[in-house]
Design an enzyme around this catalytic site. Sequence first.
Site, PDB file in Angstrom:
ATOM      1  N   SER A 127     -26.373 -94.299 -74.926  1.00 42.06           N
ATOM      2  CA  SER A 127     -27.069 -93.766 -75.804  1.00 42.06           C
ATOM      3  C   SER A 127     -26.116 -92.896 -76.656  1.00 42.06           C
ATOM      4  O   SER A 127     -24.952 -92.993 -77.274  1.00 42.06           O
ATOM      5  CB  SER A 127     -27.393 -92.585 -74.833  1.00 42.06           C
TER       6      SER A 127
ATOM      7  N   TYR B 154     -24.746 -86.872 -67.815  1.00 43.73           N
ATOM      8  CA  TYR B 154     -25.165 -87.339 -67.907  1.00 43.73           C
ATOM      9  C   TYR B 154     -24.531 -88.403 -69.266  1.00 43.73           C
ATOM     10  O   TYR B 154     -24.407 -89.560 -69.077  1.00 43.73           O
ATOM     11  CB  TYR B 154     -26.887 -86.908 -68.466  1.00 43.73           C
TER      12      TYR B 154
ATOM     13  N   LYS C 205     -22.858 -92.663 -69.632  1.00 39.99           N
ATOM     14  CA  LYS C 205     -22.308 -93.759 -70.915  1.00 39.99           C
ATOM     15  C   LYS C 205     -21.623 -94.193 -70.798  1.00 39.99           C
ATOM     16  O   LYS C 205     -21.363 -95.063 -71.427  1.00 39.99           O
ATOM     17  CB  LYS C 205     -23.765 -93.029 -71.716  1.00 39.99           C
TER      18      LYS C 205
HETATM   19  C1  WQD Z   1     -34.560 -82.940 -80.103  1.00 39.97           C
HETATM   20  C2  WQD Z   1     -35.366 -81.844 -80.547  1.00 39.97           C
HETATM   21  C3  WQD Z   1     -34.335 -79.835 -80.012  1.00 39.97           C
HETATM   22  C4  WQD Z   1     -37.176 -79.575 -76.845  1.00 39.97           C
HETATM   23  C5  WQD Z   1     -31.328 -85.852 -75.214  1.00 39.97           C
HETATM   24  C6  WQD Z   1     -30.990 -86.332 -75.023  1.00 39.97           C
HETATM   25  C7  WQD Z   1     -29.898 -88.052 -75.342  1.00 39.97           C
HETATM   26  C8  WQD Z   1     -31.388 -88.921 -75.293  1.00 39.97           C
HETATM   27  C9  WQD Z   1     -32.518 -88.422 -75.798  1.00 39.97           C
HETATM   28  C10 WQD Z   1     -31.423 -90.484 -73.266  1.00 39.97           C
HETATM   29  C11 WQD Z   1     -33.449 -80.627 -80.712  1.00 39.97           C
HETATM   30  C12 WQD Z   1     -35.265 -79.807 -79.826  1.00 39.97           C
HETATM   31  C13 WQD Z   1     -36.540 -79.738 -77.691  1.00 39.97           C
HETATM   32  C14 WQD Z   1     -38.344 -78.864 -77.516  1.00 39.97           C
HETATM   33  C15 WQD Z   1     -37.133 -78.087 -79.222  1.00 39.97           C
HETATM   34  N1  WQD Z   1     -31.885 -88.699 -73.854  1.00 39.97           N
HETATM   35  N2  WQD Z   1     -36.446 -79.130 -79.388  1.00 39.97           N
HETATM   36  N3  WQD Z   1     -37.526 -76.967 -78.418  1.00 39.97           N
HETATM   37  O1  WQD Z   1     -31.437 -83.404 -77.231  1.00 39.97           O
HETATM   38  O2  WQD Z   1     -31.835 -84.790 -79.353  1.00 39.97           O
HETATM   39  O3  WQD Z   1     -31.428 -86.077 -77.074  1.00 39.97           O
HETATM   40  O4  WQD Z   1     -32.699 -87.351 -75.326  1.00 39.97           O
HETATM   41  O5  WQD Z   1     -30.563 -90.417 -73.443  1.00 39.97           O
HETATM   42  O6  WQD Z   1     -29.030 -88.066 -74.541  1.00 39.97           O
HETATM   43  O7  WQD Z   1     -29.126 -85.737 -75.020  1.00 39.97           O
HETATM   44  O8  WQD Z   1     -33.355 -84.462 -77.374  1.00 39.97           O
HETATM   45  O9  WQD Z   1     -35.643 -83.953 -77.196  1.00 39.97           O
HETATM   46  O10 WQD Z   1     -34.383 -82.424 -76.393  1.00 39.97           O
HETATM   47  O11 WQD Z   1     -34.160 -82.374 -79.152  1.00 39.97           O
HETATM   48  O12 WQD Z   1     -36.566 -77.140 -79.990  1.00 39.97           O
HETATM   49  O13 WQD Z   1     -38.656 -77.225 -76.236  1.00 39.97           O
HETATM   50  O14 WQD Z   1     -35.619 -80.770 -80.357  1.00 39.97           O
HETATM   51  O15 WQD Z   1     -33.073 -78.123 -80.696  1.00 39.97           O
HETATM   52  O16 WQD Z   1     -33.040 -80.463 -82.105  1.00 39.97           O
HETATM   53  P1  WQD Z   1     -31.691 -84.730 -77.838  1.00 39.97           P
HETATM   54  P2  WQD Z   1     -34.458 -83.682 -77.484  1.00 39.97           P
END
Ligand code: WQD
Length: 348
Positions: free
Chosen positions: A124, A149, A153
Site C-alpha cells: 500500500s 495496519y 505492510k
Molecule cells: C480518501 C479521501 C479523506 C471518507 C485509505 C487507507 C490506505 C488505503 C486506501 C488500504 C481523504 C476523504 C474519506 C469520508 C472524506 N487502504 N474522506 N469523507 O485515507 O486515502 O486511504 O484507503 O490499503 O491505506 O489509509 O482513503 O477513502 O479513506 O479517504 O472526506 O467519509 O477522502 O479525508 O482525503 P485514504 P479514504
Amino acid sequence: MRVLVTGGAGYIGSHTVLALLAAGHDAVIADDFSNSKRTVIPRIEELAGRAVPVHEVDLTDAAATEALFAAEQFDAVIHFAGFKAVGESVAKPALYYRNNLDSTLAVVEAMQRHGVHRLVFSSSATVYGEKAPVPYGEGWEFLEATNPYGQTKVIVERILTDVAAVTEGWKVALLRYFNPVGAHASGRIGEDPNGIPNNLMPFLSQVAVGRREKLTVFGDDYETADGTGERDYIHVVDLAAGHVAALEHLDAMTEPARAFNLGTGTGTSVLALLHAFERAVGRELPYVVGPRRAGDLAASYADPTRAREELGWTARLTIEDMCADTWRWQSANPEGFPDDEPATAPGA
Ligand code: WQD
C-alpha cells in the site's frame, strides 16, 4: 500459471481472480470470509464462465496453510489476505499484527517447503508515511506508517525482501496501491465493506442508494486546489491488470524483490470525486464539511513510471469510469452481496 489467491473473495482479490482467468491462468481462492461474503464466489464463476476452486482457511493456522499447499500445486501466490481497516488497526493493534504477520509467515514457510518461488504482495502507498514527497517514488527508503495496519505492510515488505534475498529462485513483486475504487463493468461484483465504510467512494455510493444520510467531507482547509484532500484513485480493474502484469514479469526480474506503485499519477480532490459521482448518479448528493480526520494527508499520488517501464502497465480507466462502474454495482446491489444466494452453474 496456477495461482493461489489468498483473500481472493475480497474486493481486489475477486477482480484479480477474473483478470487471471481472462489472461489464461488458473486461480485457486483461499479466504476465511472474515471480510467477504461467500455469495461472491458464484458471481465470480458466472463472470468467468467456469468453476473456481475455493478453500475456506485461516491462514494464521500454519497447519491449515500447510495442508492447503499439500493439497494443491501452485506456481505462484498473490497474497491479499489481511485485515485492512486503518481505524480498527489503531483500536486493535495486536489483532492486526497477529493476523497480518502470522498469515504472511505461514504462507511464506509453506511456499518454501513446497518450492513455490513466485509471490505478488498486496502492499500500500501508506508505507510512504508522512515525510515522502509526492508524487511518491519507489526509491524512497524511509518506509513508515502512522497506524498499525500500515505498519504491517512495512513489516511484510521487509520480511518478503529478506526471505527473497536468501531463498533460491524467489521473485517477489511488492505492489503499492493508491486508492482502489470502482467495480467490474457487469455490476455483479464490487466493493462491499462491512459496517460503516471508512473509505470515500463506498461511503459516497451508500449515500447515493440511501443507506447513509450524507457525506462528511473531512476538512476543506488543506493546501490543495479546492482545500479538500487529494488522492490517486485507481480503478480496481486496472489494479487487477497490474497484478497480472507483475505476476508475468516476475521471472524476468533481476532483483529478488522489487516494489511497484500501482497508481495513475494524478490526484483528485474529495469534492472533485463527489461531483464526478453526482454526474454518474444524475443528481446532487448531500454533504457537509467537517473537521479533518486524524492522520490524513493533504495529498497522496504516485509516480507510476516504474510500473510503466518495467511491467508495461499503465492505468487506463478514468474517474468517470470509476464512478459509473461503482454506481452500476451499488445501484444493482444496494445492500451489497446477499448473505446467501442459490449457486448458479458456471456460465449460466
Ligand atoms: C480518501 C479521501 C479523506 C471518507 C485509505 C487507507 C490506505 C488505503 C486506501 C488500504 C481523504 C476523504 C474519506 C469520508 C472524506 N487502504 N474522506 N469523507 O485515507 O486515502 O486511504 O484507503 O490499503 O491505506 O489509509 O482513503 O477513502 O479513506 O479517504 O472526506 O467519509 O477522502 O479525508 O482525503 P485514504 P479514504
